[in-house]
Enzyme design. Structure first.
Site, short mmCIF file in Angstrom:
data_model
loop_
_atom_site.label_atom_id
_atom_site.label_comp_id
_atom_site.label_asym_id
_atom_site.label_seq_id
_atom_site.Cartn_x
_atom_site.Cartn_y
_atom_site.Cartn_z
N GLY A 142 0.79 -1.23 0.00
CA GLY A 142 0.00 0.00 0.00
C GLY A 142 0.82 1.27 0.00
O GLY A 142 0.28 2.36 -0.20
N SER A 143 2.13 1.16 0.23
CA SER A 143 2.92 2.38 0.43
C SER A 143 3.19 3.14 -0.86
O SER A 143 3.48 4.33 -0.83
CB SER A 143 4.25 2.04 1.11
OG SER A 143 4.01 1.65 2.44
N TRP A 167 -7.16 -4.88 1.36
CA TRP A 167 -7.33 -4.12 2.61
C TRP A 167 -8.34 -2.99 2.46
O TRP A 167 -8.15 -1.90 3.01
CB TRP A 167 -5.99 -3.57 3.12
CG TRP A 167 -5.05 -4.64 3.54
CD1 TRP A 167 -3.84 -4.93 3.01
CD2 TRP A 167 -5.27 -5.60 4.59
NE1 TRP A 167 -3.29 -6.01 3.64
CE2 TRP A 167 -4.14 -6.44 4.62
CE3 TRP A 167 -6.31 -5.84 5.50
CZ2 TRP A 167 -4.02 -7.50 5.51
CZ3 TRP A 167 -6.19 -6.89 6.39
CH2 TRP A 167 -5.05 -7.71 6.40
N GLY A 252 -5.39 13.45 -1.89
CA GLY A 252 -6.22 14.50 -1.29
C GLY A 252 -7.22 13.92 -0.31
O GLY A 252 -7.55 14.55 0.71
N ASN A 255 -5.37 12.63 2.92
CA ASN A 255 -5.11 13.71 3.88
C ASN A 255 -6.27 13.83 4.87
O ASN A 255 -6.06 14.05 6.07
CB ASN A 255 -4.98 15.06 3.17
CG ASN A 255 -3.69 15.18 2.39
OD1 ASN A 255 -2.72 14.49 2.67
ND2 ASN A 255 -3.70 16.05 1.39
N LEU A 353 -1.80 -2.95 34.32
CA LEU A 353 -2.91 -3.88 34.57
C LEU A 353 -2.43 -5.29 34.89
O LEU A 353 -3.23 -6.14 35.29
CB LEU A 353 -3.83 -3.92 33.35
CG LEU A 353 -4.59 -2.62 33.07
CD1 LEU A 353 -5.20 -2.65 31.68
CD2 LEU A 353 -5.67 -2.39 34.11
N GLY A 354 -1.14 -5.54 34.73
CA GLY A 354 -0.63 -6.88 35.02
C GLY A 354 -1.25 -7.93 34.11
O GLY A 354 -1.63 -7.63 32.97
N GLY A 355 -1.37 -9.13 34.63
CA GLY A 355 -1.90 -10.24 33.81
C GLY A 355 -3.31 -9.96 33.33
O GLY A 355 -3.69 -10.33 32.20
N GLU A 378 -3.21 4.13 5.93
CA GLU A 378 -3.12 5.58 5.70
C GLU A 378 -1.68 6.09 5.84
O GLU A 378 -1.46 7.23 6.26
CB GLU A 378 -4.02 6.36 6.65
CG GLU A 378 -5.44 5.88 6.74
CD GLU A 378 -6.23 6.07 5.45
OE1 GLU A 378 -5.67 6.63 4.50
OE2 GLU A 378 -7.39 5.64 5.43
P1 TGC Z 1 4.19 11.21 -6.10
O1 TGC Z 1 3.80 9.90 -6.62
O2 TGC Z 1 5.42 11.79 -6.67
O3 TGC Z 1 3.11 12.38 -6.16
C1 TGC Z 1 2.03 12.22 -6.90
C2 TGC Z 1 1.20 13.47 -6.83
O4 TGC Z 1 0.50 13.47 -5.59
C3 TGC Z 1 0.77 14.67 -4.89
N1 TGC Z 1 0.75 14.37 -3.47
C4 TGC Z 1 -0.21 14.81 -2.67
N2 TGC Z 1 -1.28 15.58 -2.89
C5 TGC Z 1 -2.08 15.85 -1.86
N3 TGC Z 1 -1.85 15.37 -0.62
C6 TGC Z 1 -0.79 14.59 -0.35
N4 TGC Z 1 -0.60 14.09 0.88
C7 TGC Z 1 0.09 14.27 -1.41
N5 TGC Z 1 1.20 13.51 -1.51
C8 TGC Z 1 1.59 13.59 -2.79
C9 TGC Z 1 2.12 15.11 -5.41
O5 TGC Z 1 2.29 16.49 -5.19
C10 TGC Z 1 2.00 14.77 -6.86
O6 TGC Z 1 1.15 15.72 -7.49
P2 TGC Z 1 1.37 16.13 -9.00
O7 TGC Z 1 0.25 17.08 -9.31
O8 TGC Z 1 2.72 16.76 -9.06
O9 TGC Z 1 1.31 14.88 -9.80
O10 TGC Z 1 4.14 10.95 -4.65
P3 TGC Z 1 5.07 11.53 -3.60
O11 TGC Z 1 6.48 11.29 -4.05
O12 TGC Z 1 4.68 12.91 -3.25
O13 TGC Z 1 4.66 10.55 -2.43
C11 TGC Z 1 5.36 9.39 -2.15
C12 TGC Z 1 4.74 8.83 -0.87
C13 TGC Z 1 5.52 7.61 -0.46
C14 TGC Z 1 4.86 9.89 0.22
C15 TGC Z 1 3.28 8.52 -1.17
O14 TGC Z 1 3.22 7.56 -2.15
C16 TGC Z 1 2.53 8.05 0.05
O15 TGC Z 1 1.98 8.85 0.83
N6 TGC Z 1 2.42 6.71 0.24
C17 TGC Z 1 1.58 6.12 1.27
C18 TGC Z 1 0.26 5.81 0.67
C19 TGC Z 1 -0.73 5.36 1.71
O16 TGC Z 1 -1.00 6.04 2.69
N7 TGC Z 1 -1.29 4.17 1.50
C20 TGC Z 1 -2.25 3.59 2.37
C21 TGC Z 1 -3.64 3.86 1.89
S1 TGC Z 1 -4.76 3.25 3.05
C22 TGC Z 1 -5.86 2.47 2.06
O17 TGC Z 1 -5.82 2.45 0.89
C23 TGC Z 1 -6.95 1.82 2.76
S2 TGC Z 1 -8.25 2.89 2.76
C24 TGC Z 1 -8.84 2.65 4.32
C25 TGC Z 1 -9.72 1.45 4.37
O18 TGC Z 1 -10.32 1.10 3.36
O19 TGC Z 1 -9.87 0.89 5.49
#
Ligand code: TGC
Length: 398
Positions: A142-143, A167, A252, A255, A353-355, A378
């Site tokens: 998911g990362s 997930w 978005g 966040n 709370l122990g055991g 997330e």
């Molecule tokens: P990159 O791929 O280069 O950027 C892509 C575009 O996204 C923009 N961006 C954001 N925009 C708004 N808010 C944010 N927090 C943003 N983060 C990135 C970025 O500016 C770019 O825009 P554009 O217009 O230039 O194309 O991505 P990055 O290099 O910025 O990010 C890499 C990384 C590792 C930080 C990102 O991939 C990340 O956050 N990974 C974690 C993903 C995550 O949280 N996965 C878990 C999801 S949970 C889920 O799916 C389950 S839902 C809940 C449920 O159903 O129970």
């Protein structure tokens, strides 16, 4: 013996809230205490999601409560955070429900949907008549959503979706799935060329859509997470979300959900802390209450500090969000801190709370187990550390 101040008087959070915010908090606390707490240990044990509570959450106004219009309450970010805190004080599964429905699925439609899509889905979702899910994560991990392999291709007037998601909360109960897929068809009507991640509204009754609950979970047992299979799912041309192109679309929404976790995890921490504090004055070892021992008091003081600091950070981020200036890196700081400290508080509470702390007579192990999921979804701790590392250095390390 001096009278201990109430926990909420130590930092006096109440004084920092408006009447309306306190009302939302009290409403959520009452709901959690009356409707969730009496049944949660059994539901966790039996792996049961009590779907009859969904409409009640809608009646309370909690679903999509931070959104404007379409039957949503239009509440402020702090009010929404306080509701997350109170629901997660009962169980992370129910805060997760509100997050998936409101912060992810409804936010995606509200932010990026056409007027017709909003009218079709949002009022029913706000009431809890309809359930939504948010399908981003894939089985390989998911990362890194940029590695997404689910595709959407144009075939005449239709879209055809193929791929798999994992997930995905609520998917087997949902009426609509917000599915993120790679569109690799420059002639697909966007005039952009190349490929782009786009969002699609997929009725879960569509042929080729299958959601299968994931078994064997030792965490979040009172909620549902699923595998989704998309096998040539055909959708009309207007199933695409017109307002989102690229990964900034799903990010978005993440966040919004991460912001709810900043508050929610502190609710789980509060419940663990309260259980340990109460026990520390009741249980006697070596002829005196365990709370009379210096080591126990040191643990309690540190737990209280991290809990209250975490809530104050959540409040600060909420105020920034209400001013429209909250950045993704600030949300990462909050998510990382809240969940990490909540887990530490849960673990310390267990030692006091122990055991008995490993039994369901106390909520602590359930919260600790749930928080392992919250730590992972997330954005893991490591992902949020890397987002902060990039913000500090200007260098991306992923
Ligand atoms: P990159 O791929 O280069 O950027 C892509 C575009 O996204 C923009 N961006 C954001 N925009 C708004 N808010 C944010 N927090 C943003 N983060 C990135 C970025 O500016 C770019 O825009 P554009 O217009 O230039 O194309 O991505 P990055 O290099 O910025 O990010 C890499 C990384 C590792 C930080 C990102 O991939 C990340 O956050 N990974 C974690 C993903 C995550 O949280 N996965 C878990 C999801 S949970 C889920 O799916 C389950 S839902 C809940 C449920 O159903 O129970």
């Amino acid at each position: 013996m001096t009278t201990a101040p109430r926990l909420d008087q130590v930092f006096d959070l109440d004084a920092l809230l408006s009447d309306e915010e306190r009302e939302w908090q009290q409403r959520a606390r009452a709901f959690a205490q009356e409707r969730i707490l009496p049944i949660i240990e059994e539901d966790f044990e039996q792996r049961h999601f009590r779907s009859e509570l969904v409409r009640e959450l809608g009646e309370q106004g909690f679903l999509g409560m931070h959104l404007q219009g379409y039957g949503c309450a239009g509440a402020g970010a702090v009010s929404y955070g306080l509701v997350c805190l109170e629901l997660e004080a009962a169980d992370s599964g129910w805060r997760t429900f509100v997050s998936v429905q409101g912060s992810l699925a409804m936010s995606a439609i509200h932010k990026y949907g056409s007027e017709e899509q909003k009218q079709r889905w949002l009022p029913g979702m706000a009431k809890g008549d309809l359930i939504g899910c948010f399908a981003l994560t894939e089985p390989q991990g998911g990362s890194d959503p940029a590695a997404m392999t689910t595709t959407a291709r144009r075939d005449g007037d239709e879209w055809v979706l193929d791929g798999a998601k994992r997930w995905i909360g609520l998917a087997s109960l949902a009426d609509v799935a917000v599915v993120w897929a790679r569109v690799d068809d420059p002639s697909g009507g966007f005039g952009q060329g190349g490929s782009a991640v786009r969002g699609f509204l997929v009725p879960t009754s569509a042929a080729g859509f299958t959601a299968t609950p994931i078994d064997g979970k030792l965490s979040m047992r009172a909620s549902v997470q699923c595998d989704i299979d998309l096998d040539a799912v055909r959708l009309p041309a207007d199933a695409i979300l017109p307002g989102a192109s690229g990964l900034s679309g799903p990010f978005g929404c993440l966040n919004e959900a991460r912001y709810g976790i900043v508050w929610g995890a502190m609710g789980a921490a509060r419940s663990c802390f309260e259980a340990a504090l109460a026990r520390s004055t009741e249980r006697e070892v070596f002829g005196k209450p365990i709370g009379a021992n210096q080591l126990t008091q040191a643990k309690l003081a540190d737990m209280m500090l991290e809990l209250e600091k975490g809530i104050l950070l959540a409040l600060h981020l909420g105020r920034l969000k209400e001013r429209g200036v909250l950045t993704p890196a600030q949300v990462s700081a909050g998510k990382l801190n809240s969940v990490r400290e909540a887990l530490e508080i849960a673990h310390q509470a267990r030692t006091i709370l122990g055991g008995d702390g490993i039994t369901s007579a106390f909520p602590v192990m359930r919260h600790a187990a749930n928080l392992e999921s919250v730590r992972t979804y997330e954005g893991t701790d490591e992902i949020h550390q890397l987002i902060l590392g990039r913000a500090l250095t200007g260098l991306a390390a992923f």
